[in-house]
Design a protein around this motif. Structure first.
Motif, mmCIF file in Angstrom:
data_model
loop_
_atom_site.group_PDB
_atom_site.id
_atom_site.type_symbol
_atom_site.label_atom_id
_atom_site.label_comp_id
_atom_site.label_asym_id
_atom_site.label_seq_id
_atom_site.Cartn_x
_atom_site.Cartn_y
_atom_site.Cartn_z
ATOM 1 N N UNK A 259 0.844 -1.200 0.000
ATOM 2 C CA UNK A 259 0.000 0.000 0.000
ATOM 3 C C UNK A 259 0.877 1.247 0.000
ATOM 4 N N UNK A 260 1.867 1.269 0.881
ATOM 5 C CA UNK A 260 2.758 2.430 0.950
ATOM 6 C C UNK A 260 3.555 2.593 -0.337
ATOM 7 N N UNK A 261 4.053 1.474 -0.874
ATOM 8 C CA UNK A 261 4.837 1.551 -2.102
ATOM 9 C C UNK A 261 4.021 2.047 -3.284
ATOM 10 N N UNK A 262 2.802 1.586 -3.413
ATOM 11 C CA UNK A 262 1.928 2.058 -4.480
ATOM 12 C C UNK A 262 1.687 3.555 -4.368
ATOM 13 N N UNK A 263 1.552 4.028 -3.131
ATOM 14 C CA UNK A 263 1.352 5.457 -2.914
ATOM 15 C C UNK A 263 2.530 6.285 -3.398
ATOM 16 N N UNK A 264 3.743 5.765 -3.225
ATOM 17 C CA UNK A 264 4.930 6.489 -3.703
ATOM 18 C C UNK A 264 4.925 6.616 -5.228
ATOM 19 N N UNK A 265 4.503 5.545 -5.923
ATOM 20 C CA UNK A 265 4.417 5.620 -7.383
ATOM 21 C C UNK A 265 3.362 6.635 -7.818
ATOM 22 N N UNK A 266 2.215 6.632 -7.151
ATOM 23 C CA UNK A 266 1.156 7.589 -7.491
ATOM 24 C C UNK A 266 1.641 9.017 -7.252
ATOM 25 N N UNK A 267 2.254 9.251 -6.093
ATOM 26 C CA UNK A 267 2.740 10.594 -5.773
ATOM 27 C C UNK A 267 3.791 11.060 -6.774
ATOM 28 N N UNK A 268 4.719 10.161 -7.124
ATOM 29 C CA UNK A 268 5.776 10.532 -8.071
ATOM 30 C C UNK A 268 5.224 10.843 -9.445
ATOM 31 N N UNK A 269 4.233 10.082 -9.873
ATOM 32 C CA UNK A 269 3.623 10.353 -11.172
ATOM 33 C C UNK A 269 2.861 11.653 -11.188
ATOM 34 N N UNK A 270 2.091 11.904 -10.133
ATOM 35 C CA UNK A 270 1.310 13.145 -10.062
ATOM 36 C C UNK A 270 2.203 14.371 -9.967
ATOM 37 N N UNK A 271 3.402 14.193 -9.400
ATOM 38 C CA UNK A 271 4.338 15.322 -9.261
ATOM 39 C C UNK A 271 5.173 15.552 -10.515
ATOM 40 N N UNK A 272 4.972 14.715 -11.538
ATOM 41 C CA UNK A 272 5.722 14.884 -12.779
ATOM 42 C C UNK A 272 7.123 14.335 -12.749
ATOM 43 N N UNK A 273 7.433 13.494 -11.755
ATOM 44 C CA UNK A 273 8.789 12.949 -11.636
ATOM 45 C C UNK A 273 8.945 11.606 -12.341
ATOM 46 N N UNK A 274 7.854 11.026 -12.821
ATOM 47 C CA UNK A 274 7.881 9.718 -13.462
ATOM 48 C C UNK A 274 7.388 9.813 -14.902
ATOM 49 N N UNK A 275 7.685 8.777 -15.668
ATOM 50 C CA UNK A 275 7.252 8.722 -17.057
ATOM 51 C C UNK A 275 6.958 7.266 -17.415
ATOM 52 N N UNK A 276 6.019 7.080 -18.344
ATOM 53 C CA UNK A 276 5.678 5.735 -18.826
ATOM 54 C C UNK A 276 5.035 5.860 -20.195
ATOM 55 N N UNK A 277 5.245 4.869 -21.020
ATOM 56 C CA UNK A 277 4.618 4.862 -22.333
ATOM 57 C C UNK A 277 5.122 3.710 -23.171
ATOM 58 N N UNK A 278 4.739 3.683 -24.445
ATOM 59 C CA UNK A 278 5.086 2.612 -25.366
ATOM 60 C C UNK A 278 6.197 3.072 -26.295
ATOM 61 N N UNK A 279 7.226 2.228 -26.450
ATOM 62 C CA UNK A 279 8.351 2.542 -27.321
ATOM 63 C C UNK A 279 8.530 1.455 -28.367
ATOM 64 N N UNK A 280 9.011 1.861 -29.537
ATOM 65 C CA UNK A 280 9.456 0.893 -30.536
ATOM 66 C C UNK A 280 10.807 1.325 -31.082
ATOM 67 N N UNK A 281 11.718 0.360 -31.149
ATOM 68 C CA UNK A 281 13.057 0.562 -31.714
ATOM 69 C C UNK A 281 13.244 -0.405 -32.866
ATOM 70 N N UNK A 282 14.090 -0.026 -33.824
ATOM 71 C CA UNK A 282 14.409 -0.939 -34.935
ATOM 72 C C UNK A 282 15.923 -1.054 -35.076
ATOM 73 N N UNK A 283 16.368 -2.296 -35.294
ATOM 74 C CA UNK A 283 17.804 -2.534 -35.461
ATOM 75 C C UNK A 283 18.243 -2.151 -36.863
ATOM 76 N N UNK A 284 19.334 -1.404 -36.918
ATOM 77 C CA UNK A 284 19.864 -0.969 -38.231
ATOM 78 C C UNK A 284 20.243 -2.195 -39.075
#
Length: 284
Positions: A259-284
């Protein structure tokens, strides 16, 4: 590979995910299929449904690769495969073969059982291994896939080197990972880092640099940080609503720390300190 040959960070992650409390919590809350951040259509959508939508969204980024390799077969390497929900989903496509790389023997045991139930044991090979040292030959894969797993590595640059090594030229890597926002100092994330026993997190910019250094060009960065905040909020809501039930099989101490750990992730995201999303890379 024995756990003693893992890096310290990987050994810590393996010990955590092999614990009875963690296994039961993830199986109960996520449903034991897709244990990663979900893409939510509504605020109160079931966690498992939103988590499966993330699999579908990543799959959409490799549809052209799967189609192009349909006649020859498409080999996918899943780094940090958990219980194998994505691997089984991807095997809907004829010709797809998956190598699932995961350090948790408990998760891998459940993964193999679920594959057997689905009749996919010949198409999914589960490796008890670290994604810092993938036990596969160079250039064997058409796709590298990873969902919210690489953060647990103590050497993320090495994971990206391994991804590039196993990819054939023209192959693609798709991934998600909870990250620090670019430019955020590690000490501003101390509460999260102490929880996961790591010194820092990756960031969108760092992953792009690490990828470019090993011959992977970033083609897509779909920033969806709001989903990270929503997901950890939903998991915490579910934990609190079902705490009495969960306490019958999971230790109260684990639930309190979660519970406490989840709260830290929520707080960090709401404060703009975290990032998440979908990435794609291609090998040359």
């Amino acid at each position: 590979m024995s756990q003693t040959s893992f890096s310290p960070a990987a050994t810590t992650a393996a010990g955590y995910y092999d614990s009875d409390d963690a296994d039961r919590f993830y199986a109960e809350i996520w449903g034991g299929e897709d244990i990663h951040v979900g893409l939510y259509a509504t605020d109160n959508e079931p966690i498992a449904q939103a988590s499966r939508r993330t699999v579908e969204a990543l799959e959409a980024l490799i549809d052209d690769t799967i189609a192009a390799r349909a006649s020859a077969g498409c080999r996918i390497v899943d780094l940090g495969s958990g219980y194998g929900g994505a691997a089984r989903y991807l095997c809907r496509h004829p010709g797809v073969q998956v190598d699932a790389i995961n350090i948790s023997r408990v998760e891998n045991s459940r993964h193999r059982s679920l594959n057997l139930e689905a009749g996919l044991q010949e198409r999914i090979t589960v490796h008890d291994a670290s994604f810092e040292a993938v036990p596969l030959p160079d250039g064997c894969a058409d796709v590298v896939w990873s969902q919210d797993a690489i953060l647990h590595s103590g050497d993320r640059q090495q994971v990206m080197r391994e991804a590039a090594r196993v990819l054939r030229p023209g192959g693609v890597m798709v991934m998600t990972d909870p990250m620090a926002a670019d430019g955020v100092a590690a000490n501003s994330l101390d509460a999260i880092l102490q929880r996961i026993h790591l010194a820092d997190l990756g960031s969108p910019g760092r992953y792009q640099q690490w990828a470019e250094a090993v011959g992977l060009a970033r083609e897509i960065w779909n920033e969806r940080t709001s989903m990270l905040v929503r997901h950890y909020s939903r998991v915490r809501e579910e934990l609190r609503q079902r705490k009495a039930e969960l306490s019958q099989s999971i230790s109260p101490t684990y639930l309190e720390r979660m519970d406490a750990g989840l709260g830290h992730w929520v707080d960090g995201g709401e404060a703009g300190r975290l990032s998440w999303g979908l990435m794609r890379f291609r090998k040359h």
